[in-house]
Design a protein around this motif. Sequence first.
Motif, PDB file in Angstrom:
ATOM      1  N   SER A  95      -3.639   7.127  15.626  1.00 36.47           N
ATOM      2  CA  SER A  95      -3.137   6.171  14.640  1.00 36.47           C
ATOM      3  C   SER A  95      -2.240   6.890  13.620  1.00 36.47           C
ATOM      4  O   SER A  95      -2.348   8.107  13.436  1.00 36.47           O
ATOM      5  N   ASN A  96      -1.366   6.117  12.961  1.00 35.84           N
ATOM      6  CA  ASN A  96      -0.543   6.724  11.903  1.00 35.84           C
ATOM      7  C   ASN A  96      -1.059   6.324  10.524  1.00 35.84           C
ATOM      8  O   ASN A  96      -0.324   6.355   9.549  1.00 35.84           O
ATOM      9  N   SER A  97      -2.349   5.924  10.453  1.00 34.13           N
ATOM     10  CA  SER A  97      -2.887   5.433   9.186  1.00 34.13           C
ATOM     11  C   SER A  97      -3.844   6.430   8.531  1.00 34.13           C
ATOM     12  O   SER A  97      -4.695   7.016   9.202  1.00 34.13           O
ATOM     13  N   PHE A  98      -3.684   6.563   7.207  1.00 30.38           N
ATOM     14  CA  PHE A  98      -4.631   7.342   6.400  1.00 30.38           C
ATOM     15  C   PHE A  98      -5.661   6.398   5.778  1.00 30.38           C
ATOM     16  O   PHE A  98      -6.319   6.741   4.828  1.00 30.38           O
ATOM     17  N   ARG A  99      -5.719   5.168   6.300  1.00 25.07           N
ATOM     18  CA  ARG A  99      -6.674   4.134   5.887  1.00 25.07           C
ATOM     19  C   ARG A  99      -6.400   3.664   4.446  1.00 25.07           C
ATOM     20  O   ARG A  99      -5.304   3.841   3.950  1.00 25.07           O
ATOM     21  N   SER A 100      -7.415   3.063   3.812  1.00 25.01           N
ATOM     22  CA  SER A 100      -7.176   2.393   2.520  1.00 25.01           C
ATOM     23  C   SER A 100      -6.639   3.368   1.467  1.00 25.01           C
ATOM     24  O   SER A 100      -7.085   4.505   1.368  1.00 25.01           O
ATOM     25  N   ASP A 101      -5.686   2.853   0.667  1.00 25.51           N
ATOM     26  CA  ASP A 101      -5.154   3.676  -0.423  1.00 25.51           C
ATOM     27  C   ASP A 101      -5.656   3.164  -1.775  1.00 25.51           C
ATOM     28  O   ASP A 101      -5.075   3.465  -2.806  1.00 25.51           O
ATOM     29  N   ASP A 102      -6.742   2.395  -1.725  1.00 19.40           N
ATOM     30  CA  ASP A 102      -7.280   1.784  -2.943  1.00 19.40           C
ATOM     31  C   ASP A 102      -8.299   2.736  -3.585  1.00 19.40           C
ATOM     32  O   ASP A 102      -9.450   2.827  -3.140  1.00 19.40           O
ATOM     33  N   GLY A 121      -9.693   5.885  -0.242  1.00 11.47           N
ATOM     34  CA  GLY A 121      -8.613   5.758  -1.232  1.00 11.47           C
ATOM     35  C   GLY A 121      -8.860   6.707  -2.407  1.00 11.47           C
ATOM     36  O   GLY A 121      -7.940   7.334  -2.933  1.00 11.47           O
ATOM     37  N   LEU A 122     -10.124   6.806  -2.799  1.00 13.43           N
ATOM     38  CA  LEU A 122     -10.492   7.730  -3.878  1.00 13.43           C
ATOM     39  C   LEU A 122     -10.218   9.177  -3.452  1.00 13.43           C
ATOM     40  O   LEU A 122      -9.681   9.979  -4.227  1.00 13.43           O
ATOM     41  N   LEU A 123     -10.555   9.486  -2.197  1.00 13.77           N
ATOM     42  CA  LEU A 123     -10.304  10.848  -1.700  1.00 13.77           C
ATOM     43  C   LEU A 123      -8.803  11.158  -1.731  1.00 13.77           C
ATOM     44  O   LEU A 123      -8.395  12.259  -2.112  1.00 13.77           O
ATOM     45  N   HIS A 124      -7.955  10.160  -1.349  1.00 16.73           N
ATOM     46  CA  HIS A 124      -6.488  10.350  -1.459  1.00 16.73           C
ATOM     47  C   HIS A 124      -6.130  10.813  -2.868  1.00 16.73           C
ATOM     48  O   HIS A 124      -5.390  11.766  -3.073  1.00 16.73           O
ATOM     49  N   GLU A 125      -6.651  10.045  -3.845  1.00 14.38           N
ATOM     50  CA  GLU A 125      -6.268  10.298  -5.242  1.00 14.38           C
ATOM     51  C   GLU A 125      -6.753  11.676  -5.706  1.00 14.38           C
ATOM     52  O   GLU A 125      -6.026  12.405  -6.373  1.00 14.38           O
ATOM     53  N   GLU A 126      -7.979  12.021  -5.328  1.00 12.44           N
ATOM     54  CA  GLU A 126      -8.500  13.339  -5.722  1.00 12.44           C
ATOM     55  C   GLU A 126      -7.643  14.451  -5.110  1.00 12.44           C
ATOM     56  O   GLU A 126      -7.358  15.467  -5.756  1.00 12.44           O
ATOM     57  N   MET A 127      -7.263  14.259  -3.848  1.00 16.46           N
ATOM     58  CA  MET A 127      -6.447  15.289  -3.194  1.00 16.46           C
ATOM     59  C   MET A 127      -5.083  15.408  -3.863  1.00 16.46           C
ATOM     60  O   MET A 127      -4.545  16.504  -4.042  1.00 16.46           O
ATOM     61  N   LYS A 173      -3.259  -9.636   1.872  1.00 19.05           N
ATOM     62  CA  LYS A 173      -3.420  -8.572   0.873  1.00 19.05           C
ATOM     63  C   LYS A 173      -2.130  -7.772   0.737  1.00 19.05           C
ATOM     64  O   LYS A 173      -1.522  -7.367   1.722  1.00 19.05           O
ATOM     65  N   GLU A 174      -1.756  -7.530  -0.514  1.00 21.48           N
ATOM     66  CA  GLU A 174      -0.499  -6.834  -0.774  1.00 21.48           C
ATOM     67  C   GLU A 174      -0.634  -5.340  -0.479  1.00 21.48           C
ATOM     68  O   GLU A 174      -1.622  -4.706  -0.845  1.00 21.48           O
ATOM     69  N   GLY A 175       0.363  -4.785   0.223  1.00 21.73           N
ATOM     70  CA  GLY A 175       0.350  -3.367   0.549  1.00 21.73           C
ATOM     71  C   GLY A 175       1.098  -2.554  -0.476  1.00 21.73           C
ATOM     72  O   GLY A 175       1.641  -3.096  -1.437  1.00 21.73           O
ATOM     73  N   PRO A 176       1.151  -1.201  -0.290  1.00 23.17           N
ATOM     74  CA  PRO A 176       1.816  -0.327  -1.263  1.00 23.17           C
ATOM     75  C   PRO A 176       3.289  -0.683  -1.442  1.00 23.17           C
ATOM     76  O   PRO A 176       3.847  -0.545  -2.520  1.00 23.17           O
ATOM     77  N   GLY A 177       3.936  -1.174  -0.374  1.00 25.22           N
ATOM     78  CA  GLY A 177       5.344  -1.527  -0.470  1.00 25.22           C
ATOM     79  C   GLY A 177       5.545  -2.945  -0.986  1.00 25.22           C
ATOM     80  O   GLY A 177       6.665  -3.457  -0.997  1.00 25.22           O
ATOM     81  N   GLY A 178       4.452  -3.636  -1.372  1.00 28.02           N
ATOM     82  CA  GLY A 178       4.562  -4.994  -1.896  1.00 28.02           C
ATOM     83  C   GLY A 178       4.492  -6.058  -0.811  1.00 28.02           C
ATOM     84  O   GLY A 178       4.497  -7.250  -1.087  1.00 28.02           O
ATOM     85  N   GLN A 233     -16.257   0.588  -8.364  1.00 28.54           N
ATOM     86  CA  GLN A 233     -15.299   0.960  -9.412  1.00 28.54           C
ATOM     87  C   GLN A 233     -15.919   1.953 -10.390  1.00 28.54           C
ATOM     88  O   GLN A 233     -15.255   2.883 -10.845  1.00 28.54           O
ATOM     89  N   ALA A 234     -17.212   1.774 -10.663  1.00 32.99           N
ATOM     90  CA  ALA A 234     -17.890   2.711 -11.569  1.00 32.99           C
ATOM     91  C   ALA A 234     -18.019   4.089 -10.908  1.00 32.99           C
ATOM     92  O   ALA A 234     -17.831   5.123 -11.555  1.00 32.99           O
TER      93      ALA A 234
END
Length: 447
Positions: A52-59, A66-72, A184-189, A426-427
């Motif tokens: 796949s070419n997906s890094f999965r959720s970016d939320d 998505g949290l792991l993306h942000e931490e990285m 659901k809206e994606g990163p590109g809108g 979220q917490a």
Amino acid sequence: MSDIHIIGGGLAGSEAAWQAAEGGLTVMLHEMRPVRKTDAHQTDSLAELVCSNSFRSDDAQNNAVGLLHEEMRQAGSLVMRAADAHKLPAGGALAVDRHGFAAAVTKSLEDHPRISIVREEITELPSGGQVIVATGPLTSAGFGAEIARVTGVDHLAFFDAIAPIIHRDSINFDIAWFQSRYDKEGPGGGVADYINLPLDRPQYEAFVAALLAGEKTDFKEWEKSTPYFEACLPIEVMAARGLDTLRFGPMKPVGLKDPRKDERPHAVVQLRQDNKLGSLWNMVGFQTKLKYAEQVRIFRTIPGLANAEFARLGGLHRNTFLNSPRLLDSRLRLKSASHLRFAGQITGVEGYVESAAIGLLAGRFAAAEALGRETAAPPPTTALGALLGHITGGADAASFQPMNVNFGLFPELPKAGRIRGKDRKQALSARALEDLSAWLGNRRAAE
Ligand SMILES: Cc1cc2nc3c(=O)[nH]c(=O)nc-3n(C[C@H](O)[C@H](O)[C@H](O)COP(=O)(O)OP(=O)(O)OC[C@H]3O[C@@H](n4cnc5c(N)ncnc54)[C@H](O)[C@@H]3O)c2cc1C
């Protein structure tokens, strides 16, 4: 003479090399492609995405990956920088142009003044010096035997499978339509990032029957005792579990409406964009071990795919991982030979992002250790720390299986009894980012 040798230039090895070099070490990165190929890689690029070419959720607020993306990102990840620079529309997910992504990682590593890259297969583990092993699920056979010898285990493999890719211009858009689940809206809108193919009940039931009857790839002798990984089951194995299993899995119709009938279909096949041009689309969750000719015959019975042309068909491959809770210490070192660190999928994490994340930690730990700095692990309340904790001690060694990052790995909130669902996620995310920034700040202070 390099300070550290990194074996394997995939997602983990590439990130580890970057982090170690940015931490001040001279790095020699050994990658066997193109001298020796694997069953899944198709190029000689570093950090190639094999399926796949997906890094999965970016939320980052509601989803652990998505949290792991942000931490990285905050920890200076090369993989995330390249992914962000080459992202494609994919709803709430972070999908990338695989060629642009891998080329960017390769160039950054080639251009780094402290990194040299050698194209060779490593077959023996060095007895001294700092080493990171990041040879991944498709570790070459000889080197796999060497790892088994050094770690004292006799079984490192299980199954993984590849989903097919289809040429967009061979899809019938009188039947197919574009829509993201729940719009659901994606990163590109965009709210219509997926191609959807509807099946009514008779079509779905005929499709399931065809999957069950279809001719499958033969098992090789060594594969017969190798168990499937639950999170990456071939569709025909899911189909064999019950008529509706696929309808509650990769073919679920929830959040989608066929615009021509103005109703939710009985089942849906979703295709996700696979290259920047938008000319190739992969069948989401359709990993399979059906024979190639059977895949073409059966997938062309899906409405909209009667004339489908396949850029790549699905496949079946082995995976390789260590019993990390038993073998590795909390800094990813082999307990019995601490100059050897492991990173990536071979440590028993699952997925591109998780593999790169463990590479990030291995590179940072190695740099800190070599330069005599503080080697504190990220707090267990962060996604990086939760993942590391799981593979180096959190999991039961007897039943250890590869794991994606998820909120189940995080320590509970003090007020767990009062927070549920979305608020709880979220917490947990807010706490993680706060603790990560303290960890990164501390590290910077120690540097
Ligand atoms: C078939 C398949 C499909 C997958 N699909 C997905 C997916 O869709 N999404 C997802 O998130 N994850 C997927 N994974 C899981 C996994 O996250 C990826 O395989 C990921 O690439 C693992 O990163 P890594 O760095 O550990 O290994 P890799 O990215 O595979 O990197 C390992 C590198 O080491 C090299 N190497 C191997 N042996 C040697 C040696 N002896 N000497 C020198 N170099 C060597 C290899 O050539 C390779 O470049 C899949 C795995 C497989 C096997």
